[in-house]
Motif scaffolding. Structure first.
Motif, PDB file in Angstrom:
ATOM      1  N   PHE A 160     -30.066   3.362  84.817  1.00  0.00           N
ATOM      2  CA  PHE A 160     -30.244   2.826  86.043  1.00  0.00           C
ATOM      3  C   PHE A 160     -29.899   3.835  87.106  1.00  0.00           C
ATOM      4  O   PHE A 160     -29.086   4.872  86.503  1.00  0.00           O
ATOM      5  N   SER A 161     -30.097   3.816  88.318  1.00  0.00           N
ATOM      6  CA  SER A 161     -29.627   4.836  89.257  1.00  0.00           C
ATOM      7  C   SER A 161     -28.594   4.338  89.958  1.00  0.00           C
ATOM      8  O   SER A 161     -28.407   3.284  90.283  1.00  0.00           O
ATOM      9  N   VAL A 162     -27.616   5.343  90.227  1.00  0.00           N
ATOM     10  CA  VAL A 162     -26.553   5.279  90.546  1.00  0.00           C
ATOM     11  C   VAL A 162     -26.478   5.305  92.347  1.00  0.00           C
ATOM     12  O   VAL A 162     -26.871   6.508  92.744  1.00  0.00           O
ATOM     13  N   SER A 163     -26.459   4.157  93.224  1.00  0.00           N
ATOM     14  CA  SER A 163     -26.983   4.240  94.468  1.00  0.00           C
ATOM     15  C   SER A 163     -25.713   4.169  95.447  1.00  0.00           C
ATOM     16  O   SER A 163     -25.701   4.533  96.539  1.00  0.00           O
ATOM     17  N   ARG A 164     -24.755   3.595  95.038  1.00  0.00           N
ATOM     18  CA  ARG A 164     -23.500   3.283  95.733  1.00  0.00           C
ATOM     19  C   ARG A 164     -22.328   3.010  94.917  1.00  0.00           C
ATOM     20  O   ARG A 164     -22.405   3.055  93.953  1.00  0.00           O
ATOM     21  N   GLY A 165     -21.235   3.244  95.776  1.00  0.00           N
ATOM     22  CA  GLY A 165     -19.819   3.373  95.003  1.00  0.00           C
ATOM     23  C   GLY A 165     -19.419   1.947  94.631  1.00  0.00           C
ATOM     24  O   GLY A 165     -20.213   0.713  94.929  1.00  0.00           O
ATOM     25  N   ILE A 166     -18.072   1.700  94.570  1.00  0.00           N
ATOM     26  CA  ILE A 166     -17.414   0.275  94.268  1.00  0.00           C
ATOM     27  C   ILE A 166     -16.504   0.194  95.186  1.00  0.00           C
ATOM     28  O   ILE A 166     -15.647   1.324  95.886  1.00  0.00           O
ATOM     29  N   ARG A 167     -15.917  -0.967  95.506  1.00  0.00           N
ATOM     30  CA  ARG A 167     -14.861  -1.221  96.254  1.00  0.00           C
ATOM     31  C   ARG A 167     -13.403  -0.831  95.808  1.00  0.00           C
ATOM     32  O   ARG A 167     -13.427  -0.752  94.488  1.00  0.00           O
ATOM     33  N   GLN A 168     -12.597  -0.540  96.484  1.00  0.00           N
ATOM     34  CA  GLN A 168     -11.229  -0.197  96.090  1.00  0.00           C
ATOM     35  C   GLN A 168     -10.810  -1.259  95.189  1.00  0.00           C
ATOM     36  O   GLN A 168     -10.800  -2.605  95.742  1.00  0.00           O
ATOM     37  N   GLU A 169     -10.101  -1.092  94.266  1.00  0.00           N
ATOM     38  CA  GLU A 169      -9.315  -2.102  93.297  1.00  0.00           C
ATOM     39  C   GLU A 169     -10.464  -2.664  92.253  1.00  0.00           C
ATOM     40  O   GLU A 169      -9.978  -4.041  91.960  1.00  0.00           O
ATOM     41  N   ASP A 170     -11.540  -2.348  92.530  1.00  0.00           N
ATOM     42  CA  ASP A 170     -12.785  -2.863  91.646  1.00  0.00           C
ATOM     43  C   ASP A 170     -11.958  -2.495  90.302  1.00  0.00           C
ATOM     44  O   ASP A 170     -11.705  -1.513  89.863  1.00  0.00           O
ATOM     45  N   PRO A 171     -12.325  -3.584  89.208  1.00  0.00           N
ATOM     46  CA  PRO A 171     -11.961  -3.170  87.753  1.00  0.00           C
ATOM     47  C   PRO A 171     -12.791  -2.288  87.314  1.00  0.00           C
ATOM     48  O   PRO A 171     -12.247  -1.635  86.198  1.00  0.00           O
ATOM     49  N   MET A 172     -13.797  -1.930  87.780  1.00  0.00           N
ATOM     50  CA  MET A 172     -14.666  -0.826  86.972  1.00  0.00           C
ATOM     51  C   MET A 172     -14.364   0.489  87.296  1.00  0.00           C
ATOM     52  O   MET A 172     -14.544   1.616  86.970  1.00  0.00           O
ATOM     53  N   ALA A 173     -13.508   0.633  88.505  1.00  0.00           N
ATOM     54  CA  ALA A 173     -12.968   1.917  89.167  1.00  0.00           C
ATOM     55  C   ALA A 173     -12.163   2.835  87.911  1.00  0.00           C
ATOM     56  O   ALA A 173     -12.678   3.957  87.923  1.00  0.00           O
ATOM     57  N   PRO A 174     -11.284   2.478  87.086  1.00  0.00           N
ATOM     58  CA  PRO A 174     -10.782   3.030  86.154  1.00  0.00           C
ATOM     59  C   PRO A 174     -11.629   3.707  85.092  1.00  0.00           C
ATOM     60  O   PRO A 174     -11.731   4.806  84.715  1.00  0.00           O
ATOM     61  N   PHE A 175     -12.599   2.736  84.744  1.00  0.00           N
ATOM     62  CA  PHE A 175     -13.855   3.106  83.726  1.00  0.00           C
ATOM     63  C   PHE A 175     -14.632   4.244  84.379  1.00  0.00           C
ATOM     64  O   PHE A 175     -14.815   5.218  83.643  1.00  0.00           O
ATOM     65  N   LEU A 176     -14.960   4.336  85.428  1.00  0.00           N
ATOM     66  CA  LEU A 176     -15.811   5.229  86.205  1.00  0.00           C
ATOM     67  C   LEU A 176     -14.909   6.584  86.285  1.00  0.00           C
ATOM     68  O   LEU A 176     -15.540   7.724  86.056  1.00  0.00           O
ATOM     69  N   PHE A 177     -13.798   6.519  86.477  1.00  0.00           N
ATOM     70  CA  PHE A 177     -12.908   8.061  86.506  1.00  0.00           C
ATOM     71  C   PHE A 177     -13.011   8.359  85.133  1.00  0.00           C
ATOM     72  O   PHE A 177     -13.121   9.506  85.031  1.00  0.00           O
ATOM     73  N   LEU A 178     -12.801   7.588  84.067  1.00  0.00           N
ATOM     74  CA  LEU A 178     -12.616   8.143  82.734  1.00  0.00           C
ATOM     75  C   LEU A 178     -13.977   8.770  82.425  1.00  0.00           C
ATOM     76  O   LEU A 178     -13.958   9.775  81.809  1.00  0.00           O
ATOM     77  N   ILE A 179     -15.049   8.094  82.910  1.00  0.00           N
ATOM     78  CA  ILE A 179     -16.480   8.719  82.541  1.00  0.00           C
ATOM     79  C   ILE A 179     -16.675  10.158  83.094  1.00  0.00           C
ATOM     80  O   ILE A 179     -17.094  11.012  82.673  1.00  0.00           O
ATOM     81  N   VAL A 180     -15.912  10.112  84.625  1.00  0.00           N
ATOM     82  CA  VAL A 180     -16.023  11.513  85.120  1.00  0.00           C
ATOM     83  C   VAL A 180     -15.095  12.492  84.466  1.00  0.00           C
ATOM     84  O   VAL A 180     -15.433  13.601  84.529  1.00  0.00           O
ATOM     85  N   ALA A 181     -13.850  12.042  84.196  1.00  0.00           N
ATOM     86  CA  ALA A 181     -13.098  13.043  83.562  1.00  0.00           C
ATOM     87  C   ALA A 181     -13.537  13.483  82.120  1.00  0.00           C
ATOM     88  O   ALA A 181     -13.513  14.831  81.966  1.00  0.00           O
ATOM     89  N   GLU A 182     -14.038  12.657  81.330  1.00  0.00           N
ATOM     90  CA  GLU A 182     -14.692  12.944  80.196  1.00  0.00           C
ATOM     91  C   GLU A 182     -15.903  14.106  80.487  1.00  0.00           C
ATOM     92  O   GLU A 182     -15.738  15.082  79.470  1.00  0.00           O
ATOM     93  N   GLY A 183     -16.878  13.881  81.443  1.00  0.00           N
ATOM     94  CA  GLY A 183     -17.805  14.766  81.593  1.00  0.00           C
ATOM     95  C   GLY A 183     -17.308  15.970  81.975  1.00  0.00           C
ATOM     96  O   GLY A 183     -17.875  17.163  81.732  1.00  0.00           O
ATOM     97  N   LEU A 184     -16.303  16.003  82.841  1.00  0.00           N
ATOM     98  CA  LEU A 184     -15.873  17.267  83.340  1.00  0.00           C
ATOM     99  C   LEU A 184     -15.137  17.889  82.294  1.00  0.00           C
ATOM    100  O   LEU A 184     -15.341  19.343  82.398  1.00  0.00           O
TER     101      LEU A 184
END
Length: 222
Positions: A13-37
């Motif tokens: 799927f295409s990522v087209s928008r972000g997520i709201r602050q305090e969204d439960p998915m935020a930590p998981f997205l941070f880990l995905i980006v950190a792992e990729g970096l």
């Protein structure tokens, strides 16, 4: 982008928008980006496209070694005595400042342009001499009385010392056994620390210096 579901890649799927602050998915997205970096950095290092460098490793030991190296050989041996004891860390730090001439006496504060007033530079114990380091702890009449009572308590002859190095050297000459060196040195530390605390109580709390009281405190802290 796709998500692994039970080890299998799901539909993309295409990522087209972000997520709201305090969204439960935020930590998981941070880990995905950190792992990729992290993976990109490791890959660049393996291909020698990215080379890191060290600016130095700071430790208490490195700082201590640097400070020892700033003085002479005698100063280094003297400063080591500050830490080779089981005294509380705040007392060891104060003794280290004493040997380095960094104690905030009235004279030292005046040299730093701290306004104390002309008459406020006098020693709080004798009220007749400027409060500098060696006077406060060794040559003031009150300090000499403290050392006299201290060595009378230890059944030792008192010798007039004019500075901290001379005083500690005389004190160390009289320890009985090597295993008793640290407790013996702590007695000297307790005198210095007690004089400083009584000085502060006289200045900030208006308490009157008392030989009997300070000797009780020295015995208690020893």
């Amino acid at each position: 982008m796709s998500v692994l579901i039970n080890g299998s890649s799901g539909p993309q799927f295409s990522v087209s928008r972000g997520i709201r602050q305090e969204d439960p998915m935020a930590p998981f997205l941070f880990l995905i980006v950190a792992e990729g970096l992290m993976g990109l950095v490791k890959s660049a290092i393996n291909k020698e496209l990215f080379i890191g460098f060290k600016v130095g490793l700071f430790t208490l030991k490195s700082f201590y070694s640097q400070q020892i190296g700033l003085g002479s050989v005698d100063d280094g041996a003297l400063l080591k005595k500050c830490w080779l004891t089981c005294a509380p860390s705040k007392v060891c730090c104060f003794i280290w400042k004493l040997f380095r001439g960094r104690v905030a006496t009235k004279e030292a504060l005046a040299e730093r342009n701290v306004c104390l007033g002309q008459h406020n530079l006098n020693c709080v114990f004798c009220l007749s001499h400027c409060e500098f380091l060696d006077h406060l702890f060794f040559t003031c009449n009150f300090a000499m009385d403290v050392w006299k009572h201290f060595y009378d308590w230890l059944l030792m002859p008192m010798r007039l010392s004019v500075n901290s190095a001379d005083s500690l050297h005389y004190h160390d000459l009289h320890y009985i056994e090597v295993n008793c060196r640290d407790p013996w040195r702590m007695l000297w530390f307790s005198v210095i620390w007690s004089i400083w605390l009584m000085r502060n109580e006289a200045i900030f709390e208006g308490k009157r210096p008392n030989i009997r009281m300070i000797m009780e405190l020295i015995k208690l802290r020893s």
